[in-house]
Design an enzyme around this catalytic site. Sequence first.
Site, PDB file in Angstrom:
ATOM      1  N   HIS A 110       0.839  -1.205   0.000  1.00 32.81           N
ATOM      2  CA  HIS A 110       0.000   0.000   0.000  1.00 32.81           C
ATOM      3  C   HIS A 110       0.872   1.253   0.000  1.00 32.81           C
ATOM      4  O   HIS A 110       0.638   2.201  -0.754  1.00 32.81           O
ATOM      5  CB  HIS A 110      -0.923   0.002   1.216  1.00 32.81           C
ATOM      6  N   ASP A 157      -6.032   5.978   2.129  1.00 35.94           N
ATOM      7  CA  ASP A 157      -6.157   4.620   1.614  1.00 35.94           C
ATOM      8  C   ASP A 157      -7.581   4.140   1.880  1.00 35.94           C
ATOM      9  O   ASP A 157      -8.069   4.206   3.015  1.00 35.94           O
ATOM     10  CB  ASP A 157      -5.146   3.727   2.332  1.00 35.94           C
TER      11      ASP A 157
END
Length: 481
Positions: free
Chosen positions: A28, A126
């Site tokens: 990520h 995110d």
Amino acid sequence: MMSVEDKLESAETRPPHVLIFPAPGQGHVNTILSLAELLALSDFQVTFLITPHIHNRLRRFAGDIEARHPNLTFETFGHGVLQNPALFGHNLKELAEQTKSQGKLKLRELCSEHSGKPKVGCIIVDALLGQVDSELGDELGIPIIHFRTASACSFWAYFNVPKLLQCNELPIKGEEDMDREITRIPGMENLVRCRDLPALCRGERKGTLSLDTLVYLALHSQQAKAVLMNTFEDLEGPVLSQLRRHFPSLYTLGPLHVLLNSKKASKTAAAAASGREEEKDRTCMRWLDAQPPKSVIYVSFGSVAVYTRAQLMEIWHGLMNSKKPFLWVIRHDLVAEPDGDQGLPAELQEGANERACIVEWAPQQEVLEHAAVGGFMTHSGWNSTLESMVAGVPMICWPLFGDQPTNSRYVSEVWKIGLDMKDTCDRKIVEKMVNDLMVERRQEFEKSAEALAALARKSAGEGGPSYSNFHRFIEYLKSIC
């Protein structure tokens, strides 16, 4: 004392300030950091919020990013499980909960008038941490944008889970149900089977996020001002057209690492500085230099996945029996048994020979671009899939969790650039697939992979769709900041 006019002029000339908050997984962070660097190159002030462990790892393997981008700064937060990287792959549920609770406090602090930083104009979070913004967006009056780091096809599958439950295509009834085709996902009819849905559709594993949570987060992204994705139109066009019916402000910016390289290339100083990665282990690159062109199968299963010793030994014997040279990245924490026994089997520790190079870490993009690499055995994480695609390297997919089962199905059945080995781990199958990829069907896969690589590079290159989408996003970001 500044006059009102001076204050207004100062605010107008100050670069917009964007706060970016990725989930604390290496995959990520790598993806969203590319966006942070792109925004810094576009003259935004960027604050990147991560855990101390991730920050230290970036400094070790990515050089001095802050020296390359003076307007990109890092802020850290976290204690407890966030300070123990050994637990990252074992209790994702606790990791996510602590990230949300502790991250929310830090976000609030950074957005306060007393933070010492310029006023935050936008938060890019995110989407896996989407619940963090439920309160903060309204409370702080700051626009929220979601970044989805997984593939569009897996995102669309999660989004459709409620419909699949309603029409009784879910739940999966057991192993005998795995090859049943899913027919009610628009744009994916008769393509995916039960076994190709995101892994949590099979049932929850201890320590993982629940399927309900991930479905909620997929739906929750509709509340964001915009959604960013690391994909490109020529790759996932049919699914993206379905998603845009629900997410009209959806920007495809991928492959982000190619887009970033394109932007760096236009700024020679940044391009020259970007190669400083002093602590990279170059052993594997020297080994690759000694191998014939397209002869090596590169093997890596990402930064989080954990496997049993028995599984790794089946892969080891399959690779050895294939008679092909291989480069295998084996993390120190890759092998774990239910009784807590960790460590590599003796055969692997002692097994490096003229046909095998085993390392704990490798510069993956550089490895995939090396002339000696002809195939990639991967866990089908989205970053690895895109990197292999851009390099024109065909894949053998061995997925485990998350979006990986869906990605691997698309690799084999839609993009035709590899083989799907999901739900099997047998040395004979490994041997056969390596030989199919590297010998028997080599020309077929190379042709497809090279064609898709050209599309990927064109998309993120100057004037391509992702390149243009990024500039549209920049203008949009300026308008909301």
